[in-house]
Design an enzyme around this catalytic site. Structure first.
Site, PDB file in Angstrom:
ATOM      1  N   TYR A 144       0.859  -1.188   0.000  1.00 50.61           N
ATOM      2  CA  TYR A 144       0.000   0.000   0.000  1.00 50.61           C
ATOM      3  C   TYR A 144       0.887   1.228   0.000  1.00 50.61           C
ATOM      4  O   TYR A 144       1.831   1.328   0.786  1.00 50.61           O
ATOM      5  CB  TYR A 144      -0.918   0.032   1.228  1.00 50.61           C
ATOM      6  CG  TYR A 144      -1.796   1.268   1.261  1.00 50.61           C
ATOM      7  CD1 TYR A 144      -2.838   1.423   0.346  1.00 50.61           C
ATOM      8  CD2 TYR A 144      -1.573   2.292   2.185  1.00 50.61           C
ATOM      9  CE1 TYR A 144      -3.640   2.561   0.361  1.00 50.61           C
ATOM     10  CE2 TYR A 144      -2.372   3.425   2.202  1.00 50.61           C
ATOM     11  CZ  TYR A 144      -3.406   3.563   1.294  1.00 50.61           C
ATOM     12  OH  TYR A 144      -4.191   4.686   1.305  1.00 50.61           O
ATOM     13  N   ASP A 239       9.273   2.660   0.126  1.00 47.69           N
ATOM     14  CA  ASP A 239       8.210   3.385   0.802  1.00 47.69           C
ATOM     15  C   ASP A 239       8.295   3.030   2.287  1.00 47.69           C
ATOM     16  O   ASP A 239       7.824   1.984   2.715  1.00 47.69           O
ATOM     17  CB  ASP A 239       6.856   3.001   0.201  1.00 47.69           C
ATOM     18  CG  ASP A 239       5.708   3.780   0.850  1.00 47.69           C
ATOM     19  OD1 ASP A 239       5.977   4.559   1.781  1.00 47.69           O
ATOM     20  OD2 ASP A 239       4.560   3.579   0.424  1.00 47.69           O
ATOM     21  N   LYS A 267       4.022   9.389   8.593  1.00 48.16           N
ATOM     22  CA  LYS A 267       3.706   8.840   9.913  1.00 48.16           C
ATOM     23  C   LYS A 267       4.677   9.328  11.005  1.00 48.16           C
ATOM     24  O   LYS A 267       4.538  10.465  11.447  1.00 48.16           O
ATOM     25  CB  LYS A 267       3.582   7.320   9.822  1.00 48.16           C
ATOM     26  CG  LYS A 267       2.403   6.959   8.872  1.00 48.16           C
ATOM     27  CD  LYS A 267       1.936   5.537   8.860  1.00 48.16           C
ATOM     28  CE  LYS A 267       0.655   5.450   8.029  1.00 48.16           C
ATOM     29  NZ  LYS A 267       0.649   4.523   6.929  1.00 48.16           N
TER      30      LYS A 267
HETATM   31  C1  LIG Z   1       0.220   5.021   5.481  1.00 43.82           C
HETATM   32  C2  LIG Z   1       1.012   4.716   4.287  1.00 43.82           C
HETATM   33  C3  LIG Z   1       0.948   5.500   3.125  1.00 43.82           C
HETATM   34  C4  LIG Z   1      -0.039   6.622   2.968  1.00 43.82           C
HETATM   35  O1  LIG Z   1       0.182   7.650   3.871  1.00 43.82           O
HETATM   36  P1  LIG Z   1      -1.010   8.699   4.163  1.00 43.82           P
HETATM   37  O2  LIG Z   1      -0.372   9.677   5.090  1.00 43.82           O
HETATM   38  O3  LIG Z   1      -2.110   7.903   4.754  1.00 43.82           O
HETATM   39  O4  LIG Z   1      -1.368   9.301   2.855  1.00 43.82           O
HETATM   40  C5  LIG Z   1       1.801   5.201   2.088  1.00 43.82           C
HETATM   41  N1  LIG Z   1       2.667   4.188   2.172  1.00 43.82           N
HETATM   42  C6  LIG Z   1       2.766   3.415   3.263  1.00 43.82           C
HETATM   43  C7  LIG Z   1       3.766   2.321   3.312  1.00 43.82           C
HETATM   44  C8  LIG Z   1       1.923   3.638   4.355  1.00 43.82           C
HETATM   45  O5  LIG Z   1       2.007   2.850   5.413  1.00 43.82           O
END
Ligand SMILES: *Cc1c(COP(=O)(O)O)cnc(C)c1O
Length: 427
Positions: A144, A239, A267
């Site tokens: 994701y 990511d 995050k």
């Molecule tokens: C949470 C998350 C996202 C998206 O971040 P948002 O701040 O919710 O847009 C993208 N990549 C990873 C791996 C994530 O855990």
């Protein structure tokens, strides 16, 4: 446990907001029941609008590695807020947070701040396409990366396929530019690069996949991906929106010694406020506007309040003691679960630092999305409501990992394990 005020609020919300929520999984659709409305949170504890208290193991999905409302973070936000909520102009905090992030990512030389993880990855893809002049990107099933068009894509049929959109509203022509491959499969990687290598601008992967279960990869698989990216001139994007600053002060890629070309963050680096970032080597990052031709901008990017929360969080994490503490909690959880598992072959979990995922089935915990057991998911979803009634708030979907913070106690993780096992016994 009664939640009449939450029920009323949800009824009202459903009138004025689609599904009553601002983000889909909050609607409790997979776990049943209606969402809880929270009034305040402190440390590891949540309090709802009816005055019920819960131990929180969702922790806002990852940012709150120090727990809710850490006094030093709140103080930093208070102090910053008095000096203005948004400048839409440069401020010292941007430089300070950039320096801290780069200190923790030795291969990266420059940072661009955005307001969410979605934006960070979206920008990283545009940068990769701009820098390589290539159209396609490779992602992995179960990864994701936020909700931008190129990434709301799932695998079609077959081993490695052109993606098909996983959402209405994403034109097929966009989805076709995304190639989807399974995790944990070197042969699939070799095949996709052999076929499409020269067209791939970037491969984007969570080096520690944590959004569809915790599908921790073998380091050899990550090394194969790195090798193929280098051989084909494809940029490797890690990511690290979840994994960055979660396992250690820095990235997961450096922990397993697999270097990325671009890292995306979010995050934890915002400490609970909206912040995202991408980081990369200077020559690549200089291709972003205003120096280069890849456009990106944001009214609230580099917001002083968000940055203040991020800096305060970074400063509390930098000496590493927080991670030692998280490991103590994690090992306590493992030990408690291991006792229970002696007589319960279906009690399976995977833990990476302060991330935990339960896979309640008598099979090896999977490393790829297509081997996740439906029964395991159903079993965990079924105990969400009963756990809530015992004062334990879990992420409202069995595909999501549980998060520990430094604010949790050993007693709380034992309580989590004991209750989860007791309730799973009944399912
Ligand atoms: C949470 C998350 C996202 C998206 O971040 P948002 O701040 O919710 O847009 C993208 N990549 C990873 C791996 C994530 O855990």
């Amino acid at each position: 446990m009664n939640r009449p005020q939450s029920e009323k609020l949800f009824q009202r919300a459903c009138q004025v907001m689609p599904g009553g929520v601002s983000s889909p999984v909050r609607a409790f659709r997979s776990v049943g029941g209606n969402p809880v409305y929270f009034a305040r949170a402190q440390g590891s504890r949540f309090e709802d609008v009816d005055g019920n208290r819960y131990s929180d193991f969702c922790m806002s999905w990852g940012p709150l590695v120090l727990g809710h409302a850490h006094p030093a973070v709140i103080e930093a936000v208070r102090t910053a807020a008095v000096d203005g909520l948004s400048y839409g102009a440069c401020c010292e905090a941007e430089v300070q947070l950039a320096e801290r992030v780069l200190q923790a990512f030795p291969l990266m030389e420059q940072v661009r701040f955005v307001s969410s993880g979605t934006e960070a990855v979206m920008t990283a893809l545009r940068l990769a396409r701009g820098a390589t002049g290539r159209p396609k990107i490779l992602k992995f099933e179960g990864g994701y990366h936020g909700h931008s068009d190129s990434l709301l894509v799932k695998a079609g049929s077959g081993l490695a396929t052109f993606g098909t959109s996983s959402s209405l509203g994403v034109p097929a022509a966009f989805a076709e530019q995304t190639v989807v491959c399974p995790l944990d499969d070197e042969a699939a990687l070799e095949a996709v690069f052999a076929q499409l290598g020269p067209e791939l601008a970037a491969a984007v992967v969570e080096p520690l996949p944590g959004n569809n279960g915790l599908l921790e990869q073998r380091p050899e698989w990550l090394r194969t991906l790195r090798r193929l990216c280098t051989a084909h001139g494809t940029l490797l994007i890690f990511d690290e929106v979840i994994s960055g600053f979660r396992m250690r002060f820095g990235g997961y890629g450096d922990l397993v010694q697999v270097p990325a070309d671009i890292v995306t963050l979010g995050k934890v680096i915002g400490g609970g406020m909206p912040v995202g970032a991408l980081a990369g080597p200077r020559d690549l990052m200089q291709q972003l506007a205003p120096v280069g031709g890849v456009y990106q901008a944001g009214t609230l990017s580099g917001n002083p309040i968000s940055l203040a929360a991020g800096i305060a969080t970074m400063d509390l994490l930098a000496d590493g003691t927080a991670y030692t503490r998280l490991e103590v909690l994690g090992q306590r959880l493992d030990a408690t679960l291991s006792d229970h598992a002696a007589t319960r072959p279906w009690l399976r979990w995977r833990r990476a630092g302060s991330l935990i995922w339960f896979h309640l089935a008598d099979v090896a915990v999977p490393r790829r999305a297509d081997t996740i057991d439906d029964g395991a998911i159903a079993r965990l979803n079924a105990i969400h409501g009963p756990m809530l009634d015992r004062g334990i708030y879990l992420p409202p979907s069995a595909y999501e990992v549980f998060f520990l913070s430094t604010a949790h106690s050993e007693a709380q993780v034992v309580e989590l394990a004991d209750n989860l096992v007791q309730l799973a016994d009944l399912t």
